[in-house]
Scaffold this motif. Structure first.
Motif, PDB file in Angstrom:
ATOM      1  N   ALA A 131      -4.379   2.590  -3.367  1.00 47.05           N
ATOM      2  CA  ALA A 131      -3.563   2.461  -4.569  1.00 47.05           C
ATOM      3  C   ALA A 131      -3.693   3.727  -5.405  1.00 47.05           C
ATOM      4  O   ALA A 131      -4.774   4.322  -5.497  1.00 47.05           O
ATOM      5  CB  ALA A 131      -4.005   1.249  -5.381  1.00 47.05           C
TER       6      ALA A 131
ATOM      7  N   VAL B 249       0.082   2.479  -2.152  1.00 46.08           N
ATOM      8  CA  VAL B 249       0.624   1.548  -3.139  1.00 46.08           C
ATOM      9  C   VAL B 249       0.553   2.239  -4.495  1.00 46.08           C
ATOM     10  O   VAL B 249      -0.524   2.404  -5.068  1.00 46.08           O
ATOM     11  CB  VAL B 249      -0.183   0.233  -3.148  1.00 46.08           C
ATOM     12  CG1 VAL B 249       0.431  -0.761  -4.118  1.00 46.08           C
ATOM     13  CG2 VAL B 249      -0.249  -0.358  -1.740  1.00 46.08           C
TER      14      VAL B 249
ATOM     15  N   TRP C 143      -1.914  -6.710 -10.147  1.00 49.84           N
ATOM     16  CA  TRP C 143      -1.519  -5.647  -9.219  1.00 49.84           C
ATOM     17  C   TRP C 143      -2.552  -5.527  -8.092  1.00 49.84           C
ATOM     18  O   TRP C 143      -2.205  -5.448  -6.912  1.00 49.84           O
ATOM     19  CB  TRP C 143      -1.373  -4.336  -9.980  1.00 49.84           C
ATOM     20  CG  TRP C 143      -1.031  -3.156  -9.130  1.00 49.84           C
ATOM     21  CD1 TRP C 143      -0.110  -3.112  -8.121  1.00 49.84           C
ATOM     22  CD2 TRP C 143      -1.609  -1.849  -9.213  1.00 49.84           C
ATOM     23  NE1 TRP C 143      -0.063  -1.842  -7.577  1.00 49.84           N
ATOM     24  CE2 TRP C 143      -0.964  -1.052  -8.227  1.00 49.84           C
ATOM     25  CE3 TRP C 143      -2.573  -1.270 -10.036  1.00 49.84           C
ATOM     26  CZ2 TRP C 143      -1.294   0.293  -8.032  1.00 49.84           C
ATOM     27  CZ3 TRP C 143      -2.888   0.075  -9.858  1.00 49.84           C
ATOM     28  CH2 TRP C 143      -2.257   0.833  -8.858  1.00 49.84           C
TER      29      TRP C 143
ATOM     30  N   THR D 199      -1.855  -6.437  -4.134  1.00 51.28           N
ATOM     31  CA  THR D 199      -2.057  -5.412  -3.120  1.00 51.28           C
ATOM     32  C   THR D 199      -2.945  -5.917  -2.000  1.00 51.28           C
ATOM     33  O   THR D 199      -2.633  -5.779  -0.810  1.00 51.28           O
ATOM     34  CB  THR D 199      -2.673  -4.154  -3.759  1.00 51.28           C
ATOM     35  OG1 THR D 199      -1.780  -3.643  -4.765  1.00 51.28           O
ATOM     36  CG2 THR D 199      -2.907  -3.069  -2.722  1.00 51.28           C
TER      37      THR D 199
ATOM     38  N   VAL E 243      -8.092  -3.387   0.400  1.00 49.92           N
ATOM     39  CA  VAL E 243      -7.883  -2.229  -0.469  1.00 49.92           C
ATOM     40  C   VAL E 243      -9.020  -1.257  -0.196  1.00 49.92           C
ATOM     41  O   VAL E 243     -10.189  -1.618  -0.320  1.00 49.92           O
ATOM     42  CB  VAL E 243      -7.853  -2.595  -1.965  1.00 49.92           C
ATOM     43  CG1 VAL E 243      -7.668  -1.328  -2.801  1.00 49.92           C
ATOM     44  CG2 VAL E 243      -6.744  -3.589  -2.274  1.00 49.92           C
TER      45      VAL E 243
END
Length: 251
Positions: free
Chosen positions: A15, A39, A80, A84, A91
């Motif tokens: 991210a 992302v 968020w 994700t 992540v």
């Protein structure tokens, strides 16, 4: 999965907060080139869409997504992070590129309104992204939280009081996150890492075009910053966790 650059992040989910500026665009391009699922978020939806499209089209087949997220809202930031992880299953990184600058000619001229603005941009967003992504980065097994900071945080100047103080606070918060990762890793060492990339300032092609005779001494090109970002995964977590990684001479 660490490697020599291209492909070293194949399958990783990264991210990027503050993705629409020049540094963010360079990071999206490099992360996509390295094979990551990227992302991206930014407060400016139009510029974010341009940055996402650029990275997506530059590397055919790369997964690059974007959404507008209010990083001053902790709940929105947590949502968020949760979305994700739910969508992509993991992540592996949060790159914090949210920036902003205010300065004055002298110390006595510093408007405290600058502090209010920089507190939100440079500190509060770091607090929210680190809190929101902490658990997911731990679960991923190779999570990296990367803050981009400035040399001025270690050597403040009179006219940069608000900016340097905000950057120093953001660094301290990130180092506290690193200590949490260290403690949570136990005897095996940290499974995730929080690191700080330190620059004097950033430069990009448009700046050079606008000032063709400027030397930009000590500045870091955004492409070199992007390379350094991907390089954080090339080293074991314990080697980067809690460290300032200097891309400019240390003052």
């Amino acid at each position: 999965m660490a490697g020599n650059g291209k492909g070293n992040l194949e399958g990783a989910v990264v991210a990027v907060a503050g993705a629409a500026g020049p540094a963010g665009r360079a990071a999206l391009l490099r992360l996509a080139e390295a094979g990551a699922v990227v992302v991206a978020s930014d407060a400016d939806p139009a510029r974010l869409a341009e940055a996402v499209d650029e990275a997506r089209y530059a590397h055919g087949g790369a997964t690059v997504t974007g959404e507008t997220v209010d990083l001053l809202d902790l709940d929105a930031t947590r949502q968020w992070a949760d979305r994700t992880e739910k969508e992509f299953g993991r992540v592996d990184g949060l790159i914090h590129l949210v920036g902003g600058w205010r300065g004055s000619k002298t110390f006595a001229d510093v408007p405290l309104a600058d502090w209010d603005l920089l507190h939100d941009l440079l500190i509060r967003t770091v607090q929210h992204t680190s809190l929101a992504f902490h658990d997911a980065l731990q679960r991923g097994g190779r999570g990296r939280y990367v803050l981009i900071s400035a040399a001025g945080a270690s050597k403040p100047t009179a006219g940069n009081a608000a900016y340097a103080a905000a950057k120093a606070a953001a660094e301290a918060w990130t180092l506290a996150l690193a200590d949490a990762f260290r403690k949570e890793g136990g005897e095996d060492g940290p499974h995730a890492a929080a690191a700080i990339l330190v620059v004097k300032a950033l430069v990009h092609d448009a700046m050079r075009a606008e000032r063709p005779h400027a030397k930009f001494a000590g500045f870091t090109d955004v492409k070199d910053l992007a390379e350094a970002i991907t390089g954080v995964w090339d080293r074991p977590a314990e080697e980067v966790n809690g460290h300032r990684l200097w891309l400019t001479p240390q003052p």
